[in-house]
Structure formats: C-alpha cells, structure tokens
Scaffold this active site. Structure first.
Site, PDB file in Angstrom:
ATOM      1  N   ASP A 108       0.840  -1.196   0.000  1.00 43.28           N
ATOM      2  CA  ASP A 108       0.000   0.000   0.000  1.00 43.28           C
ATOM      3  C   ASP A 108       0.878   1.250   0.000  1.00 43.28           C
ATOM      4  O   ASP A 108       1.896   1.278  -0.698  1.00 43.28           O
ATOM      5  CB  ASP A 108      -0.926  -0.039   1.226  1.00 43.28           C
ATOM      6  CG  ASP A 108      -2.279   0.587   0.952  1.00 43.28           C
ATOM      7  OD1 ASP A 108      -2.355   1.831   0.913  1.00 43.28           O
ATOM      8  OD2 ASP A 108      -3.263  -0.155   0.772  1.00 43.28           O
TER       9      ASP A 108
ATOM     10  N   HIS B  61      -3.539   5.988   3.786  1.00 41.62           N
ATOM     11  CA  HIS B  61      -4.307   4.815   3.369  1.00 41.62           C
ATOM     12  C   HIS B  61      -3.719   3.523   3.938  1.00 41.62           C
ATOM     13  O   HIS B  61      -4.434   2.688   4.504  1.00 41.62           O
ATOM     14  CB  HIS B  61      -4.342   4.761   1.846  1.00 41.62           C
ATOM     15  CG  HIS B  61      -5.243   3.709   1.281  1.00 41.62           C
ATOM     16  ND1 HIS B  61      -4.802   2.461   0.917  1.00 41.62           N
ATOM     17  CD2 HIS B  61      -6.564   3.728   1.014  1.00 41.62           C
ATOM     18  CE1 HIS B  61      -5.817   1.752   0.445  1.00 41.62           C
ATOM     19  NE2 HIS B  61      -6.900   2.491   0.492  1.00 41.62           N
TER      20      HIS B  61
ATOM     21  N   SER C 135     -11.466  -0.948  -0.154  1.00 38.43           N
ATOM     22  CA  SER C 135     -10.126  -1.087   0.433  1.00 38.43           C
ATOM     23  C   SER C 135     -10.210  -1.597   1.857  1.00 38.43           C
ATOM     24  O   SER C 135      -9.446  -2.475   2.282  1.00 38.43           O
ATOM     25  CB  SER C 135      -9.414   0.270   0.451  1.00 38.43           C
ATOM     26  OG  SER C 135      -8.950   0.651  -0.799  1.00 38.43           O
TER      27      SER C 135
END
Length: 519
Positions: free
Chosen positions: A110, A165, A341
C-alpha cells in the site's frame, strides 16, 4: 502506471443498475495523500524487536474483551451506530479463553505505515530476522537494511506513510488491542509487513507491485492485503500473483468503488485472489461497491474507523465534493472512511486470525473455509452482489477445510446458430463429493414457479458452460416472459445444497420516435 484504489474513490452522483435489478448510488470513499516528506521521519532504533518477545506479547494481548475506548463507544461523529461497528459485527471477542493464537505475518502492499502512531507499537511490525542495521545487505536479498519491509517508491528501507491509506489498512488488521487506548483490531496476533508501493498522490508502478508481492512471499507473509485497483493487470503482476498462489500465500483484494463491474478493478478478475466487496451497517452491499461474478465475499466497508497517519486527511486531498477538511478525523489520531479497500482489510484481518488459530491451514484451505462459512446475504446463495456472503469469523474458525460446495453463475453469452438465438450459461458447479446439479428458471414476477432448465447433471464443471438454451423456447416455456431469474442448485452427497442466482432480461425496445421527441 497503476493507481491505488483510492484514486478511483471520488464521490459520484451517478447511479448503476446492478445485476439483480438493484439501483444503487455509486458513492465512493476517499483516499489520497499528505505532503509529508519521507525523509522527515527516521526509522527508529527501537524498531528491532526480538521475535520471541513479539510472540509472547501478541498472544497475551489477544486475550479478553477489548478495553479500547473507541471499541465500546458510539456517536463520536454523531452517527447512530457504534464507532467500531465493523469490528464489533465480527463477534471476535466472545470466547477468547478457548482459543490459542500464533503470530501470523500479513503483508500490506500500500502507501506505507505510520509506525510511530500512538496505537501501533513497533512490536506490531514484522521484523526481518536475517537483517541488521549496518548499511549492508546481510541476508543477500537485494535490499539493504530492510528491517521491517521496504519502500519500493523511494528504494529505501523506510516505508513511511505519506498518504494515510496504508496506515488505515494496517490499523484495521492489527492495531494495538486491549491497551486502554483508541481502537481494537481484528487480529492482535498479526504482524504487519509494510511494503510501500504508492507515492504521495496514490500512484504505484506495476513493477513495484509485482516486486512487493515477491518480497512478501519470499519473506514469510501468509496473507497479502492488496487494496489497489486499475483496469489492466500487467503480465508482471499476473506472474507475481501466480507465484503467491503457488507458494501457499492468500492474496486479498478490493472489488472496487465504481458501483460497477468488479472486473474493472483488475485484480478481482484473477481467479487465485479473494475479491471483497463492501457492506454497509445493515450487512447489505454498499451502493459504491463494485459487483459481478468476480466478487467472492462481502465485508464491512462503510464508516470503518482505524488509525490516522500523522497529519493525514486523504478525503480532503481527494477533492471529494462537500467534504470539510478534517471532518473524518476522530479524536485527532483516528480516522473513518468508506471503501472496498477497508472491506478487504477486514477480510485480511479475519483470514490472518483464522490462521493464527489454525496455523496448519494451507492458503487454498483458508480460502475454502472463508467462502464456505460466509453468511448468506442479498439474493439467496452465491450472487453477484455479495459473492458467497458476509465474512463470518466464528463460522470459519470451525469450518471443515476439506468440504466445499461451489455454485456460481458467472456470465451468459449470446450466439446465433442456424437462425436460432442461443443462450450459453457459464459458471461453476462443483463439490468435494458432488451428488449432482441442476438449473432452473422462472419469470421475474410474483408467484412465478421454478421450472427445469435442461436435465440434471452429475459431472463437475468449473468456469465453463453449464447449459445452452434456445431463447425462443425459453420465452415460450415461461409464458412469454422477457425477464427471468436463473437458479443453479448444486447438491452434496451429504444432502446439503448451495445455490446461485442471476437475473436475466431482454433489452427493452426503444420508444417510438414521436415519444422521444415528446421527452
């Protein structure tokens, strides 16, 4: 270039017609980056943790009802549900005394991780046992001082999160739990291997993603979370995903936030991966979540609370309409967001927790227990909105890894043969002890009866043609109907059955020209 899933996550006002005639707004979450430079944070000396200490800490931490304040609270952003509804809905902490957990490595490919977060101790990270901090490549793997993972963006050993994220994903899986602070995680026994492939604007090269998958597999990850997306999967990535499958590693991916076909997200169409759609607080598919035959499971993906990387606010940086800066920030160090996600991260957490309790499971067996134990939602049986259903940790914990029943309707092809329109129904009908399967059809109207569609069969079929139907005869058989529901019933020798359904309709004729003019 391949974009992270966050880069399709704009708030949209469009709507999409899902396969089961469900009209849902395509609202997506948010995910981009801060402008914090990677070199502003140095990898701390305390990052090196002895493996034995980590095992003892995590096994002890996994016991008992979480005392983390945000696990028990609700309404922190004026919502009418629990702050950590997503984790609570999994019923993870019901009977902890009966289960022993072992540490399991989860690679998060990520945007990196904020390893200095107050609710993420350094001993929650994977530690490379064959590497020392000395400026040399001690384990001769091509990476110098890769103590906790690697930064494939800047080619260094510091996978610091400039976006937020990756930190959000990692926190869902394995934030510090039962520490009287912040949130509870899904699997406190997970060790996070942060592999940074996304830069501060949420872009990642396919070569970096492929290299990160190889790194994760070669360094002991049992589960890989790949909350990324893009329309095209390169050969490099396909080969890397095949390598993960061959080496007994489960890859969990996000179905996509387009409110459209999941195969548009790229990875979801790869058979070996576990593709996850997002559910809302009711357990139904979230409107933004992509759908299709590629979806395997559904998991909580709306207003999921997790860790906030330092100074990050990726919703604001995404340019989401009507979003006020910092509106998603909760108590400064935490953050709420919606998207597939985070649904994928939930499943990665559950998968790793099942492995922590059942370390002898292979990747294929792990996938079987997760799918076969899922709680049925949406249309009965396997469907294109939720796959096998809502992930269920407690059911997976006791599910038989050798027993499976698979019923999938994946697509319908049209062909013209000798002036006949033929419908070719494709999918999978299989079981470890298959008794047989049959197809049925009914008109899409109240009280319509199920009618046989061809003869019952006893030979397993995987990802191939299940039946071929003459369209004219189908219309005649169903009393002139032009909208139908097809059902596949797969029977196990022990008497259990699994089904799959698909809606089918002829295109509606265009209105006459004068009606078009009136509009």
């Amino acid at each position: 270039m391949k974009r992270l899933l966050v880069t399709f996550a704009w708030l949209l006002s469009a709507a999409v017609l899902a396969p089961a005639a469900v009209l849902a707004p395509a609202v997506a979450a948010v995910e981009q980056a801060t402008d914090l430079a990677a070199d502003e944070v140095a990898l701390p000396e305390t990052i090196a943790v002895e493996a034995a200490d980590l095992e003892a800490f995590e096994l002890e931490e996994s016991k008992g009802w979480p005392n983390d304040p945000l696990y028990e609270s609700s309404g922190s952003w004026q919502q009418d549900f629990a702050d950590q509804w997503a984790v609570q809905s999994l019923e993870l902490y019901q009977d902890e005394d009966a289960t022993e957990y072992q540490a399991v490595v989860v690679a998060v490919i990520d945007t990196g991780i904020d390893y200095l977060h107050e609710d993420f101790a350094s001993d929650k990270l994977w530690h490379n046992p064959n590497e020392k901090r000395n400026g040399r490549d001690d384990d001769d793997n091509g990476f110098v001082d890769d103590l906790i993972g690697w930064n494939f963006v800047d080619a260094n050993n510091n996978p610091w999160d400039q976006s937020g994220h990756g930190t959000h994903i990692a926190g869902i899986i394995s934030a510090c739990t039962h520490n009287g602070l912040g949130i509870a995680a899904i699997n406190p026994a997970a060790r996070i291997m942060p592999l940074k492939v996304g830069n501060f604007v949420g872009q990642a090269r396919s070569s970096a993603i492929a290299a990160a998958i190889h790194y994760a597999v070669d360094h002991g990850a049992r589960v890989i979370n790949l909350s990324l997306g893009g329309a095209v999967v390169t050969t490099l990535e396909e080969e890397a995903l095949a390598y993960a499958a061959q080496q007994n590693v489960l890859v969990v991916t996000a179905a996509g936030n387009d409110g459209y076909r999941a195969d548009a997200a790229g990875y979801a169409a790869i058979p070996s991966v576990l593709s996850v759609a997002a559910s809302d607080v009711t357990g139904a598919r979230a409107g933004f979540s992509s759908f299709g035959a590629e979806v395997d499971l559904i998991a909580p993906g709306v207003e999921v609370l997790s860790l906030r990387a330092r100074d990050s606010d990726f919703i604001a940086l995404s340019g989401a309409p009507a979003y006020q800066p910092a509106a998603a920030v909760v108590r400064e160090q935490y953050y709420r967001a919606s998207g597939t996600s985070f649904a994928a991260a939930v499943v990665s957490g559950v998968a790793s927790r099942v492995l922590s309790a059942r370390p002898g499971l292979s990747a294929s067996q792990l996938k079987v227990v997760l799918l076969q134990s899922a709680r049925d939602v949406e249309a009965p049986g396997v469907d294109q909105l939720s796959g096998f259903g809502l992930v269920d940790f407690n059911a997976a914990l006791v599910s038989d890894p050798h027993k499976f029943i698979e019923a999938r309707l994946s697509k319908i092809d049209l062909s013209l043969v000798d002036e006949q329109v033929l419908l070719s129904l494709k999918g999978t009908a299989d079981a470890d002890r298959l008794a047989g399967f049959e197809l049925q059809v009914r008109a899409e109207q109240p009280d319509a009866m199920w009618l046989p569609l061809g003869s019952p069969m006893t030979t397993a079929i995987r990802n191939d043609r299940l039946a071929e139907v003459n369209l004219e005869k189908l219309i005649e058989q169903t009393g002139g109907a032009t909208e139908w529901r097809v059902r596949l019933l797969v029977n196990h020798e022990d008497g259990t059955t699994r089904e799959a359904q698909m809606a089918l309709a002829l295109p509606r004729p265009a209105p006459p020209p004068e009606e078009q003019a009136d509009e």
